[in-house]
Design a protein around this motif. Structure first.
Motif, PDB file in Angstrom:
ATOM      1  N   PHE A 288       0.819  -1.218   0.000  1.00 42.68           N
ATOM      2  CA  PHE A 288       0.000   0.000   0.000  1.00 42.68           C
ATOM      3  C   PHE A 288       0.854   1.271   0.000  1.00 42.68           C
ATOM      4  O   PHE A 288       0.376   2.351   0.304  1.00 42.68           O
ATOM      5  CB  PHE A 288      -0.966  -0.018   1.191  1.00 42.68           C
ATOM      6  CG  PHE A 288      -1.851  -1.230   1.164  1.00 42.68           C
ATOM      7  CD1 PHE A 288      -2.878  -1.324   0.222  1.00 42.68           C
ATOM      8  CD2 PHE A 288      -1.625  -2.304   2.015  1.00 42.68           C
ATOM      9  CE1 PHE A 288      -3.673  -2.463   0.174  1.00 42.68           C
ATOM     10  CE2 PHE A 288      -2.417  -3.443   1.967  1.00 42.68           C
ATOM     11  CZ  PHE A 288      -3.443  -3.524   1.043  1.00 42.68           C
ATOM     12  N   ALA A 289       2.141   1.113  -0.391  1.00 41.70           N
ATOM     13  CA  ALA A 289       3.003   2.295  -0.485  1.00 41.70           C
ATOM     14  C   ALA A 289       2.730   3.053  -1.773  1.00 41.70           C
ATOM     15  O   ALA A 289       2.952   4.254  -1.863  1.00 41.70           O
ATOM     16  CB  ALA A 289       4.467   1.886  -0.386  1.00 41.70           C
ATOM     17  N   SER A 290       2.239   2.327  -2.791  1.00 43.06           N
ATOM     18  CA  SER A 290       2.024   3.001  -4.073  1.00 43.06           C
ATOM     19  C   SER A 290       0.559   2.995  -4.512  1.00 43.06           C
ATOM     20  O   SER A 290       0.214   3.613  -5.501  1.00 43.06           O
ATOM     21  CB  SER A 290       2.887   2.326  -5.144  1.00 43.06           C
ATOM     22  OG  SER A 290       2.651   0.952  -5.107  1.00 43.06           O
ATOM     23  N   ARG A 291      -0.291   2.254  -3.797  1.00 42.01           N
ATOM     24  CA  ARG A 291      -1.734   2.330  -4.091  1.00 42.01           C
ATOM     25  C   ARG A 291      -2.481   2.505  -2.769  1.00 42.01           C
ATOM     26  O   ARG A 291      -2.025   2.008  -1.729  1.00 42.01           O
ATOM     27  CB  ARG A 291      -2.214   1.097  -4.854  1.00 42.01           C
ATOM     28  CG  ARG A 291      -2.070  -0.198  -4.100  1.00 42.01           C
ATOM     29  CD  ARG A 291      -2.837  -1.331  -4.797  1.00 42.01           C
ATOM     30  NE  ARG A 291      -2.290  -2.619  -4.463  1.00 42.01           N
ATOM     31  CZ  ARG A 291      -3.022  -3.711  -4.296  1.00 42.01           C
ATOM     32  NH1 ARG A 291      -4.321  -3.670  -4.465  1.00 42.01           N
ATOM     33  NH2 ARG A 291      -2.456  -4.855  -4.002  1.00 42.01           N
TER      34      ARG A 291
END
Ligand SMILES: Cc1ncc(COP(=O)(O)O)c(C=O)c1O
Length: 437
Positions: A288-291
């Motif tokens: 969930f770092a990029s979404r």
């Protein structure tokens, strides 16, 4: 009509109830409207780990209330960050972030959602004899009769047998054998379900309200290894045992195991303001770092609840609560409850760890037939009803679940109050024995 009749009661037949009305409390005691003190021998529902009205928690809540009572989760909050820091500091390695919820079942929902979004698989394996909460996913994953009325069979839940030497599903006779066979069974379940369809294994590190079942040494490590081998997320449910209840900060610490996700609630702030959460392992955090993580709650990380956690965890460090819990088990509850079993035929098994124990009541020690059947009401429940009444008359609030007396006083209960509690149980158990003669 009494005021209590205006309340719709969870897990209960509605209408008039015959329960005490409590208006105050202090330490290990609650006080009713008539001023009678009752020893709280189950820490309510095993959450007042530091007892009632602990000054460090009360002060932390009051000070936060004076500063800022509430704040939306989208803003940064000093007290929320500090609660997260203190929780991460005592958690197993690699669990570097906290999603805050308002209780245990909500945290389970999120842990399962995170796991499914992380590896894209549908099913979750959970143990028979487990309780994970009463919202939709959590109740489907629950492995005891509390699930039955809500089960639609459509939640992707698959149940397996965990180790339980007293009623072994594998016919084993030693903890080592039980551990080995339970792990072999879980591996079979994973292989036959299809590892690529299994998102997570959800497990209470020490089973709480479904039986107080302490896994044999090596079992949690074995589960960890199976999950790692098959790309399955290991979710440890520490709602009931986390924050010291078993004599370690977390139940998984007994096997020195780090799960991928760890779910907590109750003991994090002794339940003074509703709080739960998920400790998130770094690989899942990276997902969930990029979404965006596609879920949230208005009261996630509520300042008053987080302040209570800061106060509670600080007090646990200052007062050595975790070591006290271990001693409570080895010095007081373990020996004391074992002695009770010598005096009472109705006790089939005594088991537990730290500040969490149970007496399992049976009709017959050979057949192990439960003293009261599952879901018993009315006459069928008479033995435990008589036991509870005898406890209340003597000034003790017991925690009775089915055919088990759970013993889980505040972890800072004094030696003399623990001894008083054991003496009251001794007298009240005579009432249950009377049904066997
Ligand atoms: C092991 C475990 N998981 C989850 C829950 C659900 O927590 P809550 O009642 O805060 O929703 C409980 C509650 O007793 C529990 O014991």
């Amino acid at each position: 009509m009494g005021l209590d009749e205006l309340v719709f009661h969870p897990w209960s037949v509605q209408g008039v109830r015959n329960v005490p009305t409590f208006v105050g409390g202090s330490g290990s005691f609650v006080v009713d409207v008539e001023g009678r003190r009752f020893l709280d021998f189950g820490s309510q529902l095993v959450f007042t780990n530091l007892g009632h009205q602990h000054p460090a928690i009360v002060t932390a809540i009051k000070e936060q209330a004076d500063r800022l009572c509430t704040l939306a989760p989208g803003y940064a909050s000093d007290v929320r960050g500090e609660a997260a820091r203190l929780i991460i500091e005592v958690a197993p390695e690699g669990l570097g972030h906290v999603l805050f919820t308002t209780g245990g079942t909500e945290a389970i929902e999120h842990a399962v959602r995170m796991a499914r979004l992380h590896n894209g698989r549908p099913k979750v394996l959970a143990a028979y004899r487990s309780y994970h909460g009463s919202t939709t996913t959590s109740i489907h994953l629950t492995g005891d009769p509390r699930r039955w009325a809500s089960d639609t069979g459509a939640a992707g839940a698959v149940h397996f047998f965990g180790p339980f030497i007293y009623r072994s599903a594998f016919g084993s006779s030693t903890p080592e054998e039980e551990c080995e066979l339970a792990l072999a069974h879980l591996e079979q379940v994973i292989l036959l379900e299809g590892p690529s369809t299994v998102s997570a294994v959800l497990l209470e590190s020490v089973t709480g309200s479904s039986g107080v079942i302490v896994p044999p040494a090596g079992y949690l490590q074995g589960v960890r290894d199976l999950c790692s081998r098959h790309g399955i997320v290991f979710i440890a449910d520490e709602v009931l045992v986390g924050f010291g209840r078993t004599g370690e900060w977390f139940g998984v610490d007994h096997d020195r195991v780090a799960p991928d996700l760890l779910v907590f609630a109750k003991g994090v702030n002794s339940g003074y303001v509703p709080l739960g959460g998920v400790l998130v392992g770094n690989p899942i955090y990276e997902t969930f770092a990029s979404r965006p993580y596609p879920a949230g709650m208005t009261y996630s990380g509520h300042p008053l609840a987080c302040a209570a956690a800061v106060g509670a965890i600080g007090a646990m460090h200052d007062e050595g609560t975790v070591a006290a819990a271990a001693r409570l088990g080895t010095q007081l509850l373990g020996p004391g409850l074992t002695k009770l079993a010598e005096n009472h035929f109705c006790i089939g098994d005594v088991r537990g760890i730290g500040g969490l124990w149970t007496l399992e009541l049976v009709r017959d020690r050979q057949t192990k037939e439960p003293l009261v059947p599952v879901g018993a009401t009315g006459e069928a429940n008479a033995p435990t009803f008589a036991f509870t009444k005898a406890c209340l008359e003597r000034g003790l609030v017991p925690l009775v679940l089915g055919n088990r007396i759970h013993v889980a006083p505040p972890l800072n209960v004094s030696d003399s109050d623990a001894a008083t509690g054991l003496a009251i149980l001794d007298e009240a158990l005579a009432e249950a024995d009377a049904f066997l003669t």
